[in-house]
Scaffold this motif. Structure first.
Motif, PDB file in Angstrom:
ATOM      1  N   GLY A 138     106.208 -33.204 130.637  1.00 31.03           N
ATOM      2  CA  GLY A 138     106.002 -32.901 132.051  1.00 31.03           C
ATOM      3  C   GLY A 138     104.761 -33.568 132.638  1.00 31.03           C
ATOM      4  N   SER A 139     103.819 -33.997 131.791  1.00 32.73           N
ATOM      5  CA  SER A 139     102.611 -34.646 132.330  1.00 32.73           C
ATOM      6  C   SER A 139     102.952 -35.978 132.999  1.00 32.73           C
ATOM      7  CB  SER A 139     101.586 -34.865 131.221  1.00 32.73           C
ATOM      8  OG  SER A 139     102.172 -35.599 130.165  1.00 32.73           O
ATOM      9  N   MET A 140     104.165 -36.497 132.733  1.00 30.97           N
ATOM     10  CA  MET A 140     104.554 -37.762 133.369  1.00 30.97           C
ATOM     11  C   MET A 140     105.120 -37.549 134.776  1.00 30.97           C
ATOM     12  SD  MET A 140     106.356 -39.735 130.246  1.00 30.97           S
ATOM     13  CE  MET A 140     106.787 -41.149 131.249  1.00 30.97           C
ATOM     14  N   VAL A 141     105.211 -36.276 135.152  1.00 29.74           N
ATOM     15  CA  VAL A 141     105.854 -35.960 136.430  1.00 29.74           C
ATOM     16  C   VAL A 141     104.796 -35.528 137.442  1.00 29.74           C
ATOM     17  CG1 VAL A 141     107.525 -34.410 137.531  1.00 29.74           C
ATOM     18  CG2 VAL A 141     107.955 -35.287 135.215  1.00 29.74           C
ATOM     19  N   ASP A 142     104.934 -36.041 138.662  1.00 31.55           N
ATOM     20  CA  ASP A 142     104.032 -35.664 139.739  1.00 31.55           C
ATOM     21  C   ASP A 142     104.907 -35.182 140.892  1.00 31.55           C
ATOM     22  OD1 ASP A 142     101.810 -35.361 141.258  1.00 31.55           O
ATOM     23  OD2 ASP A 142     101.582 -37.487 141.736  1.00 31.55           O
ATOM     24  N   GLY A 143     104.825 -33.906 141.217  1.00 30.09           N
ATOM     25  CA  GLY A 143     105.763 -33.359 142.211  1.00 30.09           C
ATOM     26  C   GLY A 143     107.145 -33.311 141.584  1.00 30.09           C
ATOM     27  N   ASP A 144     108.120 -33.942 142.295  1.00 33.75           N
ATOM     28  CA  ASP A 144     109.500 -33.942 141.779  1.00 33.75           C
ATOM     29  C   ASP A 144     109.844 -35.218 141.033  1.00 33.75           C
ATOM     30  OD1 ASP A 144     109.927 -31.584 142.937  1.00 33.75           O
ATOM     31  OD2 ASP A 144     110.927 -32.382 144.733  1.00 33.75           O
ATOM     32  N   LEU A 145     108.905 -36.159 141.008  1.00 34.54           N
ATOM     33  CA  LEU A 145     109.257 -37.491 140.496  1.00 34.54           C
ATOM     34  C   LEU A 145     108.368 -37.927 139.335  1.00 34.54           C
ATOM     35  CD1 LEU A 145     109.809 -39.470 143.820  1.00 34.54           C
ATOM     36  CD2 LEU A 145     111.551 -38.429 142.355  1.00 34.54           C
ATOM     37  N   VAL A 146     108.899 -38.868 138.558  1.00 37.28           N
ATOM     38  CA  VAL A 146     108.110 -39.472 137.482  1.00 37.28           C
ATOM     39  C   VAL A 146     107.054 -40.355 138.134  1.00 37.28           C
ATOM     40  CG1 VAL A 146     108.217 -40.952 135.436  1.00 37.28           C
ATOM     41  CG2 VAL A 146     110.213 -39.593 136.079  1.00 37.28           C
ATOM     42  N   ARG A 147     105.857 -40.374 137.552  1.00 36.56           N
ATOM     43  CA  ARG A 147     104.822 -41.259 138.101  1.00 36.56           C
ATOM     44  C   ARG A 147     105.282 -42.698 138.003  1.00 36.56           C
ATOM     45  NH1 ARG A 147      99.566 -38.806 138.070  1.00 36.56           N
ATOM     46  NH2 ARG A 147      99.689 -36.760 137.072  1.00 36.56           N
ATOM     47  N   ARG A 148     104.914 -43.477 139.010  1.00 40.01           N
ATOM     48  CA  ARG A 148     105.229 -44.905 139.000  1.00 40.01           C
ATOM     49  C   ARG A 148     104.365 -45.617 137.965  1.00 40.01           C
ATOM     50  NH1 ARG A 148     107.956 -47.866 143.074  1.00 40.01           N
ATOM     51  NH2 ARG A 148     109.825 -46.671 143.480  1.00 40.01           N
ATOM     52  N   GLY A 149     104.770 -46.781 137.521  1.00 42.94           N
ATOM     53  CA  GLY A 149     103.930 -47.588 136.640  1.00 42.94           C
ATOM     54  C   GLY A 149     104.704 -48.144 135.466  1.00 42.94           C
ATOM     55  N   LYS A 150     104.203 -49.292 134.972  1.00 47.25           N
ATOM     56  CA  LYS A 150     104.884 -49.940 133.862  1.00 47.25           C
ATOM     57  C   LYS A 150     104.749 -49.122 132.570  1.00 47.25           C
ATOM     58  CE  LYS A 150     105.138 -53.963 131.013  1.00 47.25           C
ATOM     59  NZ  LYS A 150     104.336 -54.854 130.202  1.00 47.25           N
ATOM     60  N   GLY A 151     103.560 -48.550 132.351  1.00 43.67           N
ATOM     61  CA  GLY A 151     103.363 -47.743 131.136  1.00 43.67           C
ATOM     62  C   GLY A 151     104.352 -46.586 131.097  1.00 43.67           C
ATOM     63  N   GLU A 152     104.561 -45.970 132.234  1.00 49.05           N
ATOM     64  CA  GLU A 152     105.484 -44.834 132.329  1.00 49.05           C
ATOM     65  C   GLU A 152     106.909 -45.297 131.996  1.00 49.05           C
ATOM     66  OE1 GLU A 152     102.998 -45.526 134.285  1.00 49.05           O
ATOM     67  OE2 GLU A 152     101.894 -43.702 134.745  1.00 49.05           O
ATOM     68  N   ALA A 153     107.281 -46.493 132.536  1.00 43.24           N
ATOM     69  CA  ALA A 153     108.623 -47.038 132.243  1.00 43.24           C
ATOM     70  C   ALA A 153     108.772 -47.273 130.744  1.00 43.24           C
ATOM     71  CB  ALA A 153     108.836 -48.343 133.015  1.00 43.24           C
ATOM     72  N   MET A 154     107.695 -47.718 130.111  1.00 42.71           N
ATOM     73  CA  MET A 154     107.759 -47.979 128.660  1.00 42.71           C
ATOM     74  C   MET A 154     107.975 -46.688 127.873  1.00 42.71           C
ATOM     75  SD  MET A 154     104.782 -50.897 128.434  1.00 42.71           S
ATOM     76  CE  MET A 154     104.412 -50.540 126.739  1.00 42.71           C
ATOM     77  N   ILE A 155     107.307 -45.613 128.291  1.00 38.67           N
ATOM     78  CA  ILE A 155     107.470 -44.334 127.569  1.00 38.67           C
ATOM     79  C   ILE A 155     108.911 -43.844 127.712  1.00 38.67           C
ATOM     80  CG2 ILE A 155     106.701 -41.927 127.359  1.00 38.67           C
ATOM     81  CD1 ILE A 155     103.965 -42.855 128.485  1.00 38.67           C
ATOM     82  N   ILE A 156     109.458 -43.974 128.920  1.00 35.58           N
ATOM     83  CA  ILE A 156     110.861 -43.565 129.132  1.00 35.58           C
ATOM     84  C   ILE A 156     111.762 -44.385 128.198  1.00 35.58           C
ATOM     85  CG2 ILE A 156     112.768 -43.556 130.814  1.00 35.58           C
ATOM     86  CD1 ILE A 156     110.431 -43.215 132.977  1.00 35.58           C
ATOM     87  N   GLY A 157     111.486 -45.681 128.117  1.00 43.66           N
ATOM     88  CA  GLY A 157     112.268 -46.557 127.233  1.00 43.66           C
ATOM     89  C   GLY A 157     112.162 -46.128 125.781  1.00 43.66           C
TER      90      GLY A 157
END
Ligand code: GDD
Length: 407
Positions: A138-157
């Motif tokens: 949940g720390s990757m979420v801000d409000g209702d959405l995932v935080r923007r950013g390349k690092g965040e995309a990598m974690i999702i991957g």
């Protein structure tokens, strides 16, 4: 592939950072058997195609994408070796034109023609944020959405790679104009991970050159504008602990890199473009011995970091000076925020910032996420499958028969 095996390295506790070595031969032929020999003073490793392929079958290639050109993405996909599972994490605009629909359309067509499988998801999908919250990220979420950013995309991957039961993950930017370069990077990932003598391994690409057109001529620049700054400070940090000057780190910002999921799941990743330099910082913090390690099993073992110089030029989209400055600041901020960054290095960074007329107070602290080791993958899989933008493209024969589902 024939690749030079490094014979020198620097240690920071359990972390072994190997000197940068070169690709000697992209294709070493079908007959060669696994071999290591010293030739002309350098150790040459032959990694046969079967060994490379065995890693590729267990590897996910994550392609983070944000508003890249359709034809360039198509080229990138065509360069990813057949047996790797592709995971596309997009943050592209959906209004006024739905670029994500265009991306998933081309991904589906590519997979259909090549009889391949892939996964795609959009970073702004509230269902993805929900899946992350449910699995403990949940720390990757801000409000209702995932935080923007390349690092965040990598974690999702990485979460998708783990949920799909894979063992390795590599990252390839979607804005690479040269499919042959993409192909080489992934072959190097596989060869390097094969050569590692530990389950905790990472392979980082150092481009041979980054061509630019200057005054009508093609100039093959050696270093990117961010990389030399990040490398300098990472090397200073290393020297300050070891007491000997070093330039061993050449890949502080390597966007193209791969690692075993055994290592990945234990690391803390930073958001945005701080992600790549922060990987070094976190390796040092967790396994360098300067502070107690939360993973004594790794600290007692070894973490191998290979740096490999590839042959293809790195030809990618130029996003301008502001983009590069922002990236530099994000990189430097991850060093400044580290508890193991000594005062001497901090003061060098401050001097650098002053020389660039950058106000220290304006530097954002990096957002750092906890290791995804404790994430509940089943919960993540169940939730992510139900989100609107999630696509799991099955491998189908030309006849339409489904052979394999990616997730
Ligand atoms: N999903 C997603 N979300 N993708 C993103 C985001 C985001 O917020 N931001 C950027 N991307 C994608 C881009 O579309 C591209 O495919 C890739 O991530 C890299 O982003 P660029 O904006 O093209 O970065 P760059 O080319 O300037 O920098 C690259 O090289 C650096 C080393 O010189 C990146 O890989 C950096 O991370 C790397 O440090």
């Amino acid at each position: 592939m024939r690749i030079e095996y490094p014979h020198r390295h620097e240690r920071f506790g359990a972390v072994r950072i190997h000197d940068t070595t070169q690709v000697i031969e992209l294709d070493s032929g079908l007959d060669g058997e696994e071999d290591e020999a010293t030739v002309q003073g350098r150790m040459v490793s032959l990694v046969p195609p079967a060994a490379v392929n065995a890693i590729e079958r267990r590897m996910v290639i994550v392609v983070p994408t944000k508003n890249e050109r359709r034809k360039v993405i198509e080229g990138v996909l065509s360069g990813i070796p057949h047996d790797c599972l592709i995971v596309m994490v997009s943050a592209s605009e959906r209004e006024p034109i739905d670029r994500y629909e265009i991306e998933t359309g081309l991904l589906e067509r590519f997979c259909h023609s090549a009889e391949r499988q892939a996964i795609a998801v959009h970073q702004d999908d509230p269902g993805l944020a929900d899946a992350l919250t449910h699995c403990g990220m949940g720390s990757m979420v801000d409000g209702d959405l995932v935080r923007r950013g390349k690092g965040e995309a990598m974690i999702i991957g990485m979460l998708l790679a783990a949920a799909a039961g894979k063992e390795h993950v590599g990252f390839i930017d979607a804005d690479n104009y040269v499919p042959g370069a993409v192909h080489e990077y992934v072959k190097v990932f596989a060869a390097g991970l094969h050569l590692a003598s530990t389950p905790y391994a990472m392979v980082r690409i150092s481009w041979q050159s980054k061509p630019k057109i200057e005054d009508g001529r093609l100039v093959f620049n050696r270093w990117g504008r961010t990389t030399h700054v990040t490398n300098r400070f990472l090397n200073l940090l290393l020297s300050s602990y070891n007491g000997f000057g070093t330039e061993v780190i050449r890949t502080g910002n390597a966007g193209e890199h791969a690692l075993t999921l055994e290592l990945a799941k234990r690391l803390r990743f930073a958001g945005g473009f701080a992600v790549e330099p922060y990987e070094f910082i976190d390796l040092f913090e967790q396994f360098g011995g300067a502070q107690p390690s939360p993973h004594p099993e790794v600290a007692r073992s070894l973490v191998d970091v290979f740096q490999v110089e590839t042959r293809n030029p790195h030809f990618h989209e130029d996003k301008g000076d502001d983009h590069v400055s922002g990236m530099r600041l994000e990189s430097v901020s991850s060093l400044l925020a580290s508890p193991i960054c000594p005062e001497s290095v901090e003061s060098e960074i401050r001097q650098f910032l002053a020389s660039e007329e950058i106000d220290l107070a304006a530097i954002p602290r990096p957002v750092v996420y906890p290791p995804w080791e404790t994430a509940e993958l089943d919960a993540f899989r169940d939730h992510v499958r139900k989100t609107d933008t999630f696509r799991a493209i099955a491998r189908r024969r030309a006849s339409g028969v489904v052979v394999e589902q990616p997730l």
